[in-house]
Design an enzyme around this catalytic site. Structure first.
Site, PDB file in Angstrom:
ATOM      1  CE  LYS A  13       3.385  18.996 116.599  1.00 23.26           C
ATOM      2  NZ  LYS A  13       3.903  19.487 117.765  1.00 23.26           N
TER       3      LYS A  13
ATOM      4  CB  THR B 249      11.341  20.753 123.748  1.00 22.17           C
ATOM      5  OG1 THR B 249      11.581  19.818 122.675  1.00 22.17           O
ATOM      6  CG2 THR B 249      10.977  20.165 125.028  1.00 22.17           C
TER       7      THR B 249
ATOM      8  CG  HIS C  18       4.772  13.584 126.352  1.00 24.64           C
ATOM      9  ND1 HIS C  18       5.675  14.572 126.341  1.00 24.64           N
ATOM     10  CD2 HIS C  18       5.211  12.427 127.076  1.00 24.64           C
ATOM     11  CE1 HIS C  18       6.853  14.046 127.161  1.00 24.64           C
ATOM     12  NE2 HIS C  18       6.656  12.739 127.652  1.00 24.64           N
TER      13      HIS C  18
END
Length: 777
Positions: A517, A619, A339
């Site tokens: 992020k 997601t 991941h």
């Protein structure tokens, strides 16, 4: 009186000994859960019986971010409308009962939510299997803000009985730590793992998966003799030590005690799960060579990577399988999902800690590395006095999968380039997905109803049929879609207790806080926009509500500083009489699944702005797009595939691409020149350096500014101007509401590919090699 109400009444009367008029909200919720559970359990047990001799899939994950289960079960069983009707004369509505259920605090972010979506999709497509995790007493943490700073508190989700759990105290497995290996492993410390099981109903209630959550108990428990001698605290030491293992998800590992606790948690998960898996296998087959044909075990990230040496230990030490055969059987049974490309997230344990805590496993890791060397001439698992868990997971897996097309390509060329050269057929791609039942049908009933009016409701079970919606995207549909979005915004504002302009752009970045992020990029652009509004207060600005949501790990100082910065900036902007009609900044506390279910349907712009080449998939980007939010993002993770499917013209792209990121990182000295070349960015950083947003502590963000000038690894400065300009294009596009709503509708209709049902079918075919079961009649 309806049959459902009679069943609820009966539960209140017979199981709780309460009269309906005297029962409180929690009692009514418990009764409704009991009624739903009675309808799930027969299917659940039948599914287990029917699949007992089939190949089983076991999904090992440190996180399962389930969200509230009551509404999910009611929807999947087709009972939501009936329950709303049955409760219309009750003292509490179905909506109140749903809202009373606590969110299980068993995850942090995308990793755990993916695992939850996968369990629901496995049940919906008829895949025989179960998830294995830990029953964390307090989960990650409950987030609160104190003067803008994140504070962490224990999450008390287990303070009320959920009603979904079935304890299995008779299923007991011993877990050992430490000790010595002299012929056989003699652990110094042992505890007992026992599971609690939960049914996960699939769509239409025709199949059900199982989630097994382990908790630790002491072997001997309370020491009565020590208590009688006055050592009251010491009498409970073994109970406390066992309980500590399942108190908190991801304990702070910045110290030795935290590292040891994390490794113990991972071994508890792996050992208990594998012992039960082998016990189940032995009930139907006694030939261990058959294990890969009857069992597929999926490791969700590196946390369960100990499954390799532990499965070898159980086969060899406990069941007498020859060592090389045990390694080969294990390698053919295990599969590993990667991941992350971030080295710090690929988990390494010092050989000293690993060897002291798990001495037998240290020997077996060395044996696995010898086996690897004989095959490839290479050793990669133990190096620099550390056990590299990503390499261990890779070597001991039959298949290794990335979670988006770009991510899988990068896995082969970066973190696992050497292992890919040794095993060129091992890596495959399975792009992530989300369950449409929760993330559209349940979370956004207004939009769900609008879609079903046009194309029927088959899309709930087969999301790819959403493509049938595209011919219906006309002016009338777009107007209805606009009203749906506006109603969702009003509902969100009411739930947050805020006065927000529903005609503004609701611009959301909801994800865990991490430097890659780039929430920092978002807040810097917010400051720049606010400055521009001040410079031209009479311009026709497009109103915006900037929404941030997410948690930072307790020990992640840089991420927590960005959270503080967002609050400091919000305090100034939200109280500025010049700009407050155009710009608001919102940061709700304690982001979780239930909040996401309100936030995502209300969002116009989805912030997916990580540095290209760092996000594995994401997601959240899929959830937002499926609910009609337009993405502003880089070509990172699944953004690439989303943009390809929805159309480049319906996606707001900015920033460096992966190759350019690598080239730029080779020139770290350019950070200063980048900032100096941007008047806008220089102005924003000057405000931070002067302490404009924190007058009482003007030096609060000096380290942050220094970092951007000298060590901008995630290239916030490089992408800033491109990001700012892209946001102004969004302003212009939003002002043309007809075309904007058409873009939103096209995002919805073209996102059918991003279903976790499709992902699970891919795993079943390409990795697990299992067939689907027909629904239970």
């Amino acid at each position: 009186m309806s049959e459902l109400y009679q069943s609820i009444y009966s539960q209140l009367h017979h199981s709780q000994a309460r009269a309906p008029e005297e029962a409180d909200l929690a009692s009514w919720r418990a009764a409704v859960v009991d009624v739903l559970r009675q309808r799930i359990v027969p299917t659940w047990l039948s599914a287990q019986r029917r699949s007992a001799h089939s190949k089983q899939v076991y999904y090992l994950s440190m996180e399962f971010l389930l969200g509230r289960l009551l509404e999910d079960a009611a929807n999947n069983l087709g009972l939501r409308d009936a329950l709303e009707h049955a409760l219309q004369d009750a003292p509490f509505s179905f909506e109140q009962i749903i809202a009373d259920e606590p969110d299980p605090a068993l995850g942090n972010g995308g990793l755990g939510r993916l695992a939850a979506c996968f369990l629901e999709s496995m049940a919906s497509v008829g895949c025989a299997g179960a998830g294995y995790g830990l029953r964390f007493e307090h989960g990650l943490f409950r987030q609160q803000f104190c003067e803008g700073a994140q504070q962490e508190y224990a999450d008390q989700w287990l303070s009320e009985h959920s009603g979904w759990e079935f304890p299995r105290p008779e299923r007991r497995f011993h877990i050992g730590f430490g000790g010595s290996v002299s012929g056989e492993w003699q652990p110094e410390h042992q505890l007992i793992a026992t599971p609690t099981v939960m049914p996960i109903a699939g769509w239409s209630g025709g199949w059900a998966s199982t989630l097994r959550l382990w908790q630790a108990q002491p072997v001997e428990g309370f020491d009565f003799a020590r208590f009688n001698h006055g050592d009251f605290a010491g009498a409970s030491d073994s109970e406390r030590e066992a309980r500590d293992l399942c108190r908190v998800l991801y304990p702070n590992d910045s110290n030795a005690a935290g590292k040891s606790l994390r490794l113990k948690q991972e071994y508890l998960l792996v050992s208990a799960s594998l012992q039960e898996i082998l016990w189940r296998f032995s009930r139907v087959c006694q030939d261990w060579l058959e294990l890969p044909q009857r069992v597929a075990i999926q490791l969700n990230d590196t946390h369960p990577a100990l499954a390799g040496p532990e499965l070898v230990r159980l086969l060899h030490d406990v069941h007498g399988v020859a060592l090389q055969s045990a390694i080969e059987i294990s390698q053919q049974t295990l599969h590993y999902t990667n991941h992350t490309l971030l080295p710090e997230a690929l988990e390494c344990w010092s050989t000293w800690l690993f060897g002291n805590l798990l001495p037998r496993h240290m020997q077996l890791v060395e044996a696995i590395e010898d086996w690897q060397s004989r095959q490839t001439g290479r050793r990669s698992i133990i190096r620099d006095h550390q056990v590299h868990m990503g390499d261990l997971a890779f070597v001991m897996a039959r298949r290794v999968n990335g979670v988006s097309a770009l991510h899988t390509d990068l896995v082969t060329s970066t973190v696992f380039a050497d292992l890919h050269a040794d095993f060129p057929d091992r890596i495959v791609n399975q792009t992530n997905g989300i369950t449409p039942r929760r993330w559209l049908h349940s979370a956004n009933p207004r939009l769900s109803g609008l879609i079903s009016e046009r194309i029927g409701d088959t899309w709930v079970a087969d999301l790819e049929t959403l493509e049938q919606l595209e011919p219906h995207i006309d002016t009338g549909f777009c107007e209805q879609l606009s009203r749906v979005k506006r109603d969702n915004k009003i509902a969100l504002a009411q739930s947050l207790g805020l006065a927000l302009n529903p005609d503004a752009i609701f611009d959301t970045q909801a994800k865990r806080f991490h430097e890659y992020k780039r929430q920092l990029l978002n807040v810097l652009e917010t400051i720049a926009l606010w400055q521009a509004m001040h410079e031209s207060p009479n311009a026709a600005w497009t109103p915006r509500v900037k929404i941030f949501a997410g948690k930072a790990a307790p020990g992640y100082a840089a991420a927590k500083q960005v959270i503080q910065l967002v609050h400091d900036v919000a305090r100034v902007i939200n109280n500025d009489p010049v700009t407050q009609q155009w710009l608001q900044v919102v940061f709700p506390e304690n982001y979780n699944v239930s909040l996401a279910e309100r936030l995502i349907p209300a969002t116009d712009v989805s912030e997916q702005i990580s540095t290209a080449g760092t996000e594995a998939s994401g997601t959240g980007n899929m959830k937002f797009a499926l609910n009609g939010a337009l993405t502003v993002g880089t070509l990172d993770g699944a953004n690439v595939e989303i943009r390809e499917r929805v159309g480049a013209e319906n996606f707001f792209l900015f920033g460096l691409q992966t190759d350019a990121v690598a080239q730029r990182r080779a020139q770290p000295q350019r950070s200063r020149a980048i900032i100096e070349s941007s008047e806008r960015l220089s102005g924003v950083l000057q405000l931070l350096a002067e302490g404009y947003f924190c007058r009482l502590e003007p030096g609060r963000y000096h380290d942050l500014v220094h970092h951007l000038w000298h060590h901008d690894y995630y290239l916030v400065g490089d992408d800033f101007d491109s990001y700012y300009d892209c946001q102004r294009l969004i302003d212009t596009a939003y002002n043309e509401q007809t075309s904007w709503q058409k873009m939103a509708a096209l995002n919805i209709s073209r996102c059918g590919y991003f279903s976790s049902d499709r992902t699970i079918r891919g795993y079943m075919q390409d990795i697990w090699q299992v067939e689907a079961h027909a629904a239970v009649e």
